[in-house]
Design an enzyme around this catalytic site. Structure first.
Site, mmCIF file in Angstrom:
data_model
loop_
_atom_site.group_PDB
_atom_site.id
_atom_site.type_symbol
_atom_site.label_atom_id
_atom_site.label_comp_id
_atom_site.label_asym_id
_atom_site.label_seq_id
_atom_site.Cartn_x
_atom_site.Cartn_y
_atom_site.Cartn_z
ATOM 1 N N GLN A 192 -4.138 -1.740 9.706
ATOM 2 C CA GLN A 192 -4.016 -3.071 9.120
ATOM 3 C C GLN A 192 -4.553 -4.122 10.099
ATOM 4 O O GLN A 192 -4.110 -4.192 11.244
ATOM 5 C CB GLN A 192 -2.544 -3.351 8.773
ATOM 6 N N LYS A 239 0.836 -1.208 0.000
ATOM 7 C CA LYS A 239 0.000 0.000 0.000
ATOM 8 C C LYS A 239 0.869 1.255 0.000
ATOM 9 O O LYS A 239 0.594 2.221 -0.726
ATOM 10 C CB LYS A 239 -0.946 -0.024 1.215
ATOM 11 N N ASP A 281 -10.707 2.642 4.265
ATOM 12 C CA ASP A 281 -10.893 1.191 4.196
ATOM 13 C C ASP A 281 -12.375 0.824 4.167
ATOM 14 O O ASP A 281 -12.725 -0.327 3.915
ATOM 15 C CB ASP A 281 -10.223 0.509 5.408
#
Ligand code: NAP
Length: 291
Positions: free
Chosen positions: A96, A52, A119
């Protein structure tokens, strides 16, 4: 059989974003800034976060990686999110997952400002998605929608069978494909671990989305001729011939299923790269809301 090549489609999206970001820079406007938070040293999480951050560099975004030790307190992580929420330079915050056991995923996700929830896991983002109003859609389902769009796949009126009902893949995928959008407008069946006769449902599917995390679960006898198959699964299986010691396997038995399909995603190189491209799109959109 045609390949839904996520690597190519993701590159096309990133190339366009790169041009858009360069334009923002020329105009003296704000450049998108993504912050990734990584707690502990889970090998797969390290790889995903690194990919990412690399994608941010490719498209010209600013990125910041905040690392915490495995035993960091939940309070410290939550305080950091609060600071990032209040920092006007930050457009996107991603934590994450999975987090270490002593930290609640839900508590952390709920702490992120929905306007920076790139997200798309925050309940506000999920609620908006269900209502079909603009929001940050979680990156993997959004990436799949972008992939279908890139290849101009006509999904209208098709029967989509989603295998898996997780909050991050299966459930949102079922909603997106059923929405009155393009791609979308499917009739959707959601299968899960308690579904009886999954094969019968899959055989009726024009589109199968396999998102269960069981290698090669979808076999050729479960797929009708001409079906479109999207393989979300990524499982690391040991492979001593690889430098890393493992290879990635999907949820679909690609070699035998592919010949029956009109379109199919490979693993790797299908949904994975699209997930990252979708995250970049969400971050760009968040920045544009401020520019
Ligand atoms: P998850 O949270 O473990 O959910 C798995 C889902 O599959 C659950 O709904 C479960 O049903 C269902 N399931 C499990 N075994 C089944 C079986 N034998 N038959 C039917 N359904 C079954 O997994 P996830 O986070 O959604 O991820 C799924 C896969 O996608 C994993 O391989 C993951 O690594 C991969 N993934 C890939 C990306 C990407 O970027 N490519 C992103 C996210 C995830 P129950 O609800 O009944 O337990």
């Amino acid at each position: 059989m045609n390949l839904l090549d996520g690597k190519k489609a993701a590159q096309a999206i990133k190339d366009e974003l790169k041009i858009d970001v360069a334009q923002l820079s020329t105009e003296g406007k704000k450049i998108p800034h993504l912050v990734a938070i990584l707690v502990g040293n889970n090998g797969a999480s390290e790889t995903y976060v690194a990919a990412k951050v690399k994608a941010c560099e490719e498209v010209g975004f600013k990125s910041t990686l905040i690392r915490f030790d495995e035993d960091e307190s939940a309070m410290k992580v939550l305080d950091t999110i609060e600071e990032l929420n209040n920092d006007p330079d930050i457009d996107g915050i991603l934590v994450q997952l999975p987090l270490p056991k002593h930290i609640s995923d839900d508590e952390v996700i709920n702490a992120i400002d929905p306007d920076k929830d790139v997200d798309g896991f925050h309940p506000v983002s999920v609620g908006r998605m269900v209502q079909g109003v603009p929001t940050f859609v979680s990156a993997t389902p959004y990436g799949i929608m972008l992939l279908l769009k890139h290849y101009k796949i006509d999904t209208k009126g098709k029967h989509a069978v989603i295998v898996g009902r997780s909050n991050i893949v299966g459930r949102p995928m079922s909603i997106l494909l059923s929405n009155n959008t393009n791609p979308g407008n499917c009739t959707v069946t959601v299968c899960h671990s308690k579904t009886e006769n999954i094969k019968e449902y899959c055989l009726q599917a024009d589109i199968i989305v396999a998102a269960l995390g069981k290698t090669e679960f979808i076999t050729a006898d479960m797929v009708k001729e001409g079906a479109i198959v999207i393989d979300v699964g990524i499982t690391r299986v040991s492979d001593t011939s690889k430098k890393s010691g493992f290879k990635l396997k999907g949820d679909v038995a690609f070699d035998t299923v592919a010949p029956k399909c009109s379109w199919i995603t490979p693993v790797p190189g299908g949904v994975g790269p699209m997930t990252i491209a979708a995250l970049m799109m969400n971050t760009y959109r968040s920045c544009m809301m401020k520019n």
